[in-house]
Write a protein that holds these residues in place. Structure first.
Motif, PDB file in Angstrom:
ATOM      1  N   GLN A   1       0.810  -1.214   0.000  1.00 13.69           N
ATOM      2  CA  GLN A   1       0.000   0.000   0.000  1.00 13.69           C
ATOM      3  C   GLN A   1       0.848   1.270   0.000  1.00 13.69           C
ATOM      4  O   GLN A   1       0.332   2.361  -0.246  1.00 13.69           O
ATOM      5  N   VAL A   2       2.127   1.133   0.307  1.00 14.40           N
ATOM      6  CA  VAL A   2       3.062   2.257   0.321  1.00 14.40           C
ATOM      7  C   VAL A   2       4.311   1.831  -0.444  1.00 14.40           C
ATOM      8  O   VAL A   2       4.737   0.670  -0.340  1.00 14.40           O
ATOM      9  N   ARG A   3       4.892   2.741  -1.238  1.00 13.17           N
ATOM     10  CA  ARG A   3       6.070   2.400  -2.045  1.00 13.17           C
ATOM     11  C   ARG A   3       7.196   1.848  -1.179  1.00 13.17           C
ATOM     12  O   ARG A   3       7.462   2.351  -0.090  1.00 13.17           O
ATOM     13  N   PRO A   4       7.894   0.833  -1.662  1.00  6.20           N
ATOM     14  CA  PRO A   4       8.956   0.207  -0.866  1.00  6.20           C
ATOM     15  C   PRO A   4      10.065   1.172  -0.465  1.00  6.20           C
ATOM     16  O   PRO A   4      10.653   1.029   0.598  1.00  6.20           O
ATOM     17  N   GLY A   5      10.366   2.154  -1.317  1.00  6.26           N
ATOM     18  CA  GLY A   5      11.484   3.046  -1.023  1.00  6.26           C
ATOM     19  C   GLY A   5      11.183   4.156  -0.042  1.00  6.26           C
ATOM     20  O   GLY A   5      12.082   4.909   0.349  1.00  6.26           O
ATOM     21  N   ILE A   6       9.940   4.279   0.403  1.00  5.41           N
ATOM     22  CA  ILE A   6       9.555   5.348   1.318  1.00  5.41           C
ATOM     23  C   ILE A   6      10.163   5.108   2.699  1.00  5.41           C
ATOM     24  O   ILE A   6      10.131   3.997   3.225  1.00  5.41           O
ATOM     25  N   ASP A   7      10.725   6.155   3.310  1.00  6.86           N
ATOM     26  CA  ASP A   7      11.224   6.086   4.685  1.00  6.86           C
ATOM     27  C   ASP A   7      10.056   6.414   5.617  1.00  6.86           C
ATOM     28  O   ASP A   7       9.600   7.559   5.658  1.00  6.86           O
ATOM     29  N   PRO A   8       9.543   5.458   6.384  1.00  2.86           N
ATOM     30  CA  PRO A   8       8.381   5.723   7.233  1.00  2.86           C
ATOM     31  C   PRO A   8       8.606   6.845   8.230  1.00  2.86           C
ATOM     32  O   PRO A   8       7.675   7.589   8.544  1.00  2.86           O
ATOM     33  N   ARG A   9       9.840   6.992   8.721  1.00  3.12           N
ATOM     34  CA  ARG A   9      10.104   8.033   9.731  1.00  3.12           C
ATOM     35  C   ARG A   9       9.942   9.423   9.138  1.00  3.12           C
ATOM     36  O   ARG A   9       9.512  10.355   9.831  1.00  3.12           O
ATOM     37  N   ILE A  10      10.285   9.578   7.858  1.00  7.22           N
ATOM     38  CA  ILE A  10      10.080  10.863   7.189  1.00  7.22           C
ATOM     39  C   ILE A  10       8.619  11.009   6.779  1.00  7.22           C
ATOM     40  O   ILE A  10       8.011  12.072   6.939  1.00  7.22           O
ATOM     41  N   ALA A  11       8.028   9.941   6.290  1.00  9.20           N
ATOM     42  CA  ALA A  11       6.652   9.989   5.797  1.00  9.20           C
ATOM     43  C   ALA A  11       5.666  10.395   6.884  1.00  9.20           C
ATOM     44  O   ALA A  11       4.710  11.136   6.630  1.00  9.20           O
ATOM     45  N   LEU A  12       5.889   9.936   8.124  1.00 10.15           N
ATOM     46  CA  LEU A  12       4.929  10.250   9.184  1.00 10.15           C
ATOM     47  C   LEU A  12       4.868  11.746   9.471  1.00 10.15           C
ATOM     48  O   LEU A  12       3.871  12.244  10.019  1.00 10.15           O
TER      49      LEU A  12
END
Length: 211
Positions: free
Chosen positions: A163-174
């Protein structure tokens, strides 16, 4: 021979200390809400709690430390209460719909930020943390970072589900969800509503470009 009276039992210092600690927590939170942080004093907290100043100074070195611990206790109690109903007090629900799950959590955050029990102490601690490095570090480590980690974990689960691109950094995305809400709340730049946080999620997940 006359029966001897039983020796009086020793006072339960553990119970007495816990009762005093709870009274101090309540007094600190009440005074900050009523008078504001600058006018809240150790003397005032002691008087409201019905304890001596020396009792407070035995456990804490400043009113900031008292308020931080009282607020953390309040937050933990709220989490326990939520857990009693939801069975998952320390995780963002995973229904398979990342947008719906984050919207639900942000709506709960709106409720907390606008709850008078939380608003006054959290604003006071946020302001104090800017000028008091120790308070800032503890507030971040004990409250903010554990909360942010919940978003990281949920976003990683969404990545695993595609559901979210593999390359996304969750810590930045939040930060797309959390930072605008925090800024609006701290600076009073607009209303804190469900509609606002729902929009944050939609913009963050689906972007601004035409679909």
């Amino acid at each position: 021979m006359a029966a001897q009276k039983p020796a009086p039992s020793a006072p339960d210092t553990t119970r007495r200390s816990e009762r005093s600690r709870r009274a101090i927590y309540a007094a600190a939170l009440e005074l900050v809400a009523e008078a504001g942080y600058p006018k809240t004093t150790i003397e005032g907290i002691a008087a409201r709690a019905g304890v001596g100043k020396q009792t407070i100074y035995r456990w804490w070195s400043s009113k900031a430390e008292v308020l931080l611990e009282a607020f953390l206790d309040l937050s933990e109690q709220a989490a326990r209460d939520a857990g009693a109903a939801e069975q998952e007090p320390y995780a963002i629900p995973d229904t398979g719909d990342i947008a719906a799950d984050i919207k639900a959590v942000l709506r709960a955050t709106v409720d907390q930020l606008t709850d008078p029990r939380f608003e006054a102490p959290s604003r006071a601690l946020a302001a104090e943390g800017v000028v008091n490095e120790q308070v800032g570090r503890e507030f971040t480590a004990k409250l903010l970072q554990p909360s942010l980690q919940l978003y990281v974990d949920r976003l990683r689960a969404a990545q695993d589900a595609g559901q979210v691109r593999p390359g996304i950094d969750p810590r930045i995305a939040l930060e797309f969800f959390v930072s605008p809400l925090a800024q609006r709340w701290l600076q009073y730049t607009g209303p804190i509503t469900y509609e606002y946080t729902d929009t944050l999620v939609d913009y963050a997940l689906y972007g601004l470009a035409p679909r």
